[in-house]
Design an enzyme around this catalytic site. Structure first.
Site, PDB file in Angstrom:
ATOM      1  N   PRO A 106       0.831  -1.215   0.000  1.00  9.14           N
ATOM      2  CA  PRO A 106       0.000   0.000   0.000  1.00  9.14           C
ATOM      3  C   PRO A 106       0.857   1.254   0.000  1.00  9.14           C
ATOM      4  CG  PRO A 106      -0.535  -1.447   1.888  1.00  9.14           C
ATOM      5  CD  PRO A 106       0.615  -2.072   1.166  1.00  9.14           C
ATOM      6  N   GLY A 110       3.483   3.728   5.302  1.00  9.62           N
ATOM      7  CA  GLY A 110       4.578   3.423   6.231  1.00  9.62           C
ATOM      8  C   GLY A 110       5.181   2.052   6.026  1.00  9.62           C
ATOM      9  N   GLY A 112       7.053   1.134   3.333  1.00  9.05           N
ATOM     10  CA  GLY A 112       8.220   1.146   2.442  1.00  9.05           C
ATOM     11  C   GLY A 112       7.869   1.074   0.971  1.00  9.05           C
ATOM     12  N   SER A 114       7.623   3.354  -1.373  1.00 11.43           N
ATOM     13  CA  SER A 114       8.503   4.119  -2.277  1.00 11.43           C
ATOM     14  C   SER A 114       9.844   3.409  -2.449  1.00 11.43           C
ATOM     15  CB  SER A 114       8.768   5.520  -1.721  1.00 11.43           C
ATOM     16  OG  SER A 114       7.575   6.227  -1.629  1.00 11.43           O
ATOM     17  N   ALA A 116      10.480   0.193  -2.004  1.00 15.47           N
ATOM     18  CA  ALA A 116      10.317  -1.066  -2.746  1.00 15.47           C
ATOM     19  C   ALA A 116      10.179  -0.783  -4.245  1.00 15.47           C
ATOM     20  CB  ALA A 116       9.115  -1.841  -2.212  1.00 15.47           C
ATOM     21  N   ASP A 157      14.706   2.316   5.003  1.00 16.26           N
ATOM     22  CA  ASP A 157      13.666   1.631   4.220  1.00 16.26           C
ATOM     23  C   ASP A 157      14.300   0.947   3.003  1.00 16.26           C
ATOM     24  OD1 ASP A 157      12.143   3.049   6.021  1.00 16.26           O
ATOM     25  OD2 ASP A 157      10.743   3.862   4.551  1.00 16.26           O
TER      26      ASP A 157
HETATM   27  C1  MEV Z   1      10.278   6.146   7.316  1.00 15.54           C
HETATM   28  O1  MEV Z   1       9.889   4.814   7.015  1.00 15.54           O
HETATM   29  C2  MEV Z   1      11.348   6.142   8.360  1.00 15.54           C
HETATM   30  C3  MEV Z   1      11.773   7.542   8.844  1.00 15.54           C
HETATM   31  O2  MEV Z   1      12.714   7.333   9.892  1.00 15.54           O
HETATM   32  C4  MEV Z   1      12.407   8.363   7.731  1.00 15.54           C
HETATM   33  C5  MEV Z   1      13.794   7.863   7.323  1.00 15.54           C
HETATM   34  O3  MEV Z   1      14.413   7.082   8.044  1.00 15.54           O
HETATM   35  O4  MEV Z   1      14.239   8.302   6.254  1.00 15.54           O
HETATM   36  C6  MEV Z   1      10.594   8.324   9.409  1.00 15.54           C
END
Ligand code: MEV
Length: 335
Positions: A106, A110, A112, A114, A116, A157
């Site tokens: 999705p 949150g 990942g 982008s 992936a 990520d």
């Molecule tokens: C985003 O998945 C994780 C963050 O820590 C941003 C990053 O590490 O670049 C919020």
């Protein structure tokens, strides 16, 4: 080095999404994080085009750029990042390329998506143009494009999506050097609940930087606590101590709430998971919406009880994910 057009061959690559078990946001400011891959993947197929152009078809739309024209204007998010990789790959190889992307991760949740996208796109495009397409070079190329198209990123990520499994990550020394694999004692399953509110990672990272500027001593103490929890989390993953892991996750959620990146819905989902017997729960990724992850009790019954409770508490979507699955994969595409 420019390769002759004849060197281009079709390649298909997959990359998993990710969950952060501990340390998001603090990782941007130098503290370690612990992350893992999850079994939702993005697939990218790169094929030579008979004309000198780049074309992309994806769930976020399509775009086309003729050779020498550079990036088409108006692209955003992972489509812009994928286009950047394709345009520069086509230029280096002197060929036309078609990239087609399918995603089961999705977007803006949150998990990942982008990263992936970028890992799968970079792997398929590099392999299709005869460039080295091992996880190290793919992770580095993917992170470069993410930073150029989406803004600054710690790389956690990208590393989790490229290498898969479980890992501890420290930013600053490059995405390859930053990732240290953790050998998990056992397979983990996570209940993932989507708040249904899409978020913007750069906006949340900016909000945390402002919190840090206004509350320096408190932020430093919180980052120190997050770093200590990351070590405890790593030991728990290594030894299979799910009680300790769950405790770390819940403490991490409290820190993230204090940073202001949780939401009312996310807090409700975390509480509902706890009441249904989860060993720990937290937001994962940038927050401000997105997903909550919960570590359920053992067995199918434990997983179903937590998923049911999170659905009743208002999760827009809820699924059980295998954590620590294989990272990116790339191979010749079937004709
Ligand atoms: C985003 O998945 C994780 C963050 O820590 C941003 C990053 O590490 O670049 C919020």
């Amino acid at each position: 080095m420019a390769l002759p057009a004849a060197a281009a061959a079709a390649a298909v690559a997959t990359a998993p999404g990710k969950a952060i078990l501990l340390g998001e946001h603090f990782v941007v400011h130098g503290a370690p994080a612990v992350a893992c891959s999850i079994d939702r993947t993005v697939a990218a197929t790169a094929r030579p085009l008979p004309r000198r152009a780049v074309r992309i078809d994806s769930p976020l739309g399509a775009c086309e750029a003729a050779a020498g024209e550079g990036m088409p204007g108006g692209l955003q998010g992972p489509l812009a990042a994928a286009c950047l990789i394709a345009v520069s790959g086509a230029q280096r190889a002197g060929v036309g390329l078609h990239l087609s992307i399918d995603s089961c991760v999705p977007l803006g949740a949150g998990l990942g998506s982008s990263s992936a996208w970028c890992v799968a796109a970079a792997a398929a495009l590099r392999a299709a143009t005869g460039e080295e397409a091992g996880a190290d070079s793919v992770a580095a190329a993917a992170l470069d494009s993410e930073k150029a198209a989406l803004g600054s990123a710690s790389g956690v990520d990208t590393a989790a999506c490229a290498y898969g499994g479980f890992g501890a990550y420290c930013a600053g020394g490059g995405v390859v050097e930053g990732w240290r694999r953790i050998d998990a004692a056992e397979r983990l399953r996570l209940v993932v609940a989507d708040t249904g509110v899409p978020h913007s990672t750069p906006r949340m990272v900016g909000a945390v930087s402002r919190f840090r500027d206004q509350n320096r001593p408190e932020f430093e103490a919180m980052a120190g606590e997050s770093a200590r929890l990351a070590q405890e989390c790593e030991r728990a993953v290594r030894s299979g101590d799910t009680l300790a892991l769950g405790r770390c996750m819940s403490k991490s959620h409290a820190l993230l709430s204090r940073l202001g990146v949780s939401t009312g819905t996310a807090d409700t989902l975390v509480k509902a998971a706890g009441a249904a017997g989860s060993q720990g729960a937290k937001i994962t990724g940038a927050g401000g919406g997105g997903c909550v992850i919960a570590l359920p009790g053992r067995g199918k019954d434990g997983e179903e009880a937590v998923a049911r409770a999170m659905r009743s508490a208002g999760a827009a979507e809820c699924f059980v994910a295998d954590a620590g699955v294989q990272g990116m994969d790339v191979r010749p595409a079937p004709p």
